[in-house]
Write a protein that holds these residues in place. Structure first.
Motif, mmCIF file in Angstrom:
data_model
loop_
_atom_site.group_PDB
_atom_site.id
_atom_site.type_symbol
_atom_site.label_atom_id
_atom_site.label_comp_id
_atom_site.label_asym_id
_atom_site.label_seq_id
_atom_site.Cartn_x
_atom_site.Cartn_y
_atom_site.Cartn_z
ATOM 1 N N PHE A 33 0.834 -1.135 -0.063
ATOM 2 C CA PHE A 33 0.060 0.018 -0.107
ATOM 3 C C PHE A 33 0.534 1.368 0.043
ATOM 4 O O PHE A 33 0.658 2.059 -1.015
ATOM 5 C CB PHE A 33 -0.818 0.006 1.211
ATOM 6 C CG PHE A 33 -1.899 1.030 1.328
ATOM 7 C CD1 PHE A 33 -3.080 0.981 0.497
ATOM 8 C CD2 PHE A 33 -1.652 2.090 2.245
ATOM 9 C CE1 PHE A 33 -3.962 2.252 0.862
ATOM 10 C CE2 PHE A 33 -2.812 3.110 2.233
ATOM 11 C CZ PHE A 33 -3.476 3.234 1.361
ATOM 12 N N HIS A 34 1.661 1.130 0.922
ATOM 13 C CA HIS A 34 2.622 2.588 0.903
ATOM 14 C C HIS A 34 3.658 2.614 -0.180
ATOM 15 O O HIS A 34 4.155 3.558 -0.543
ATOM 16 C CB HIS A 34 3.237 2.443 2.228
ATOM 17 C CG HIS A 34 2.646 2.946 3.561
ATOM 18 N ND1 HIS A 34 2.029 4.132 3.525
ATOM 19 C CD2 HIS A 34 1.965 2.106 4.386
ATOM 20 C CE1 HIS A 34 1.156 4.136 4.690
ATOM 21 N NE2 HIS A 34 1.422 2.892 5.295
ATOM 22 N N ARG A 35 4.102 1.334 -0.602
ATOM 23 C CA ARG A 35 5.220 1.457 -1.874
ATOM 24 C C ARG A 35 4.631 1.725 -2.827
ATOM 25 O O ARG A 35 5.014 2.524 -4.035
ATOM 26 C CB ARG A 35 5.532 0.065 -2.041
ATOM 27 C CG ARG A 35 7.055 -0.112 -2.339
ATOM 28 C CD ARG A 35 7.547 -1.297 -2.500
ATOM 29 N NE ARG A 35 6.637 -2.315 -1.599
ATOM 30 C CZ ARG A 35 6.733 -3.592 -1.570
ATOM 31 N NH1 ARG A 35 7.313 -4.144 -2.738
ATOM 32 N NH2 ARG A 35 5.789 -4.411 -0.981
ATOM 33 N N ALA A 36 3.081 1.780 -3.219
ATOM 34 C CA ALA A 36 2.378 2.441 -4.334
ATOM 35 C C ALA A 36 2.189 3.616 -4.436
ATOM 36 O O ALA A 36 1.655 4.232 -5.241
ATOM 37 C CB ALA A 36 1.254 1.441 -4.475
ATOM 38 N N GLY A 37 2.613 4.401 -3.050
ATOM 39 C CA GLY A 37 2.082 5.698 -2.739
ATOM 40 C C GLY A 37 1.170 6.012 -2.180
ATOM 41 O O GLY A 37 0.653 7.352 -2.504
ATOM 42 N N HIS A 38 0.342 5.144 -1.936
ATOM 43 C CA HIS A 38 -1.229 5.629 -1.427
ATOM 44 C C HIS A 38 -0.831 6.165 0.113
ATOM 45 O O HIS A 38 -0.142 5.767 1.022
ATOM 46 C CB HIS A 38 -1.978 4.531 -1.106
ATOM 47 C CG HIS A 38 -2.198 3.853 -2.734
ATOM 48 N ND1 HIS A 38 -3.004 4.376 -3.492
ATOM 49 C CD2 HIS A 38 -1.915 2.702 -3.225
ATOM 50 C CE1 HIS A 38 -2.974 3.696 -4.580
ATOM 51 N NE2 HIS A 38 -2.264 2.623 -4.361
ATOM 52 N N GLY A 45 -8.634 4.814 0.752
ATOM 53 C CA GLY A 45 -7.379 4.183 1.541
ATOM 54 C C GLY A 45 -7.878 2.832 2.281
ATOM 55 O O GLY A 45 -7.057 1.716 2.043
ATOM 56 N N ARG A 46 -8.681 2.827 3.094
ATOM 57 C CA ARG A 46 -9.257 1.553 3.738
ATOM 58 C C ARG A 46 -9.636 0.651 2.641
ATOM 59 O O ARG A 46 -9.194 -0.758 2.701
ATOM 60 C CB ARG A 46 -10.217 2.115 4.640
ATOM 61 C CG ARG A 46 -10.749 0.820 5.578
ATOM 62 C CD ARG A 46 -11.914 1.250 6.672
ATOM 63 N NE ARG A 46 -12.287 -0.059 7.429
ATOM 64 C CZ ARG A 46 -12.227 -0.319 8.373
ATOM 65 N NH1 ARG A 46 -11.071 0.269 9.065
ATOM 66 N NH2 ARG A 46 -12.656 -1.583 8.858
ATOM 67 N N PRO A 47 -10.625 0.819 2.033
ATOM 68 C CA PRO A 47 -10.950 -0.337 1.003
ATOM 69 C C PRO A 47 -9.884 -0.942 0.045
ATOM 70 O O PRO A 47 -9.725 -2.088 -0.120
ATOM 71 C CB PRO A 47 -11.935 0.383 -0.030
ATOM 72 C CG PRO A 47 -12.477 1.524 0.770
ATOM 73 C CD PRO A 47 -11.513 1.783 1.598
ATOM 74 N N LEU A 48 -8.996 0.114 -0.236
ATOM 75 C CA LEU A 48 -7.859 -0.533 -1.185
ATOM 76 C C LEU A 48 -7.029 -1.323 -0.322
ATOM 77 O O LEU A 48 -6.571 -2.417 -0.902
ATOM 78 C CB LEU A 48 -7.079 0.878 -1.616
ATOM 79 C CG LEU A 48 -5.760 0.590 -2.584
ATOM 80 C CD1 LEU A 48 -6.289 -0.264 -3.944
ATOM 81 C CD2 LEU A 48 -5.266 1.755 -2.927
ATOM 82 N N LEU A 49 -6.575 -0.929 0.898
ATOM 83 C CA LEU A 49 -5.750 -1.878 1.636
ATOM 84 C C LEU A 49 -6.397 -3.061 1.993
ATOM 85 O O LEU A 49 -5.782 -4.131 1.948
ATOM 86 C CB LEU A 49 -5.665 -0.980 3.149
ATOM 87 C CG LEU A 49 -4.495 -1.625 3.788
ATOM 88 C CD1 LEU A 49 -3.364 -2.093 3.354
ATOM 89 C CD2 LEU A 49 -4.404 -0.907 5.428
ATOM 90 N N PHE A 50 -7.890 -3.172 2.185
ATOM 91 C CA PHE A 50 -8.677 -4.548 2.438
ATOM 92 C C PHE A 50 -8.443 -5.423 0.873
ATOM 93 O O PHE A 50 -8.133 -6.694 1.077
ATOM 94 C CB PHE A 50 -9.882 -4.260 2.878
ATOM 95 C CG PHE A 50 -10.048 -4.279 4.363
ATOM 96 C CD1 PHE A 50 -10.518 -5.222 4.917
ATOM 97 C CD2 PHE A 50 -9.683 -3.037 5.025
ATOM 98 C CE1 PHE A 50 -10.611 -5.128 6.485
ATOM 99 C CE2 PHE A 50 -10.001 -3.049 6.326
ATOM 100 C CZ PHE A 50 -10.278 -4.026 7.143
#
Length: 108
Positions: A33-38, A45-50
């Protein structure tokens, strides 16, 4: 952040029986998640992380299935090799020779 991590850890064990594997997947999800720059503050953010965690879980299942299939193949190969190397029901050459000599002695 801690609340989100806890939510992910709770979400994954429902699908993955090992809490240790769930922890590993959560850590990998945050890293991706963080490596992709989010950013966690973003609306998605939350739905993407899930979604990332769910995809990592699917990858984990695929890996586990490949390892299981490889193990089953190795077991099958071991069984085949054992059957090929199993002692024959035919008598060994020295036993056949002794039996012939015994028969020759009886015939005389």
């Amino acid at each position: 952040m801690k609340g989100l991590r806890a939510d992910l850890v709770i979400f994954l064990p429902r699908r993955e029986p090992s809490l240790e594997d769930a922890e590993d997947i959560v850590q990998k999800a945050f890293a991706r998640f963080h490596r992709a720059g989010h950013e966690l503050g973003q609306a998605d953010g939350r739905p993407l992380l899930f979604a990332i965690a769910k995809n990592l879980l699917k990858d984990h299942w695929k890996q586990a299935n490949r390892e299981r299939a490889r193990t089953l193949q190795l077991d099958a190969d071991d069984t085949t090799a054992a059957l090929e190397n199993a002692p024959s029901e035919d008598p060994a050459a020295d036993r056949r020779s002794i039996a012939r000599q015994d028969l020759a002695g009886i015939a005389e």
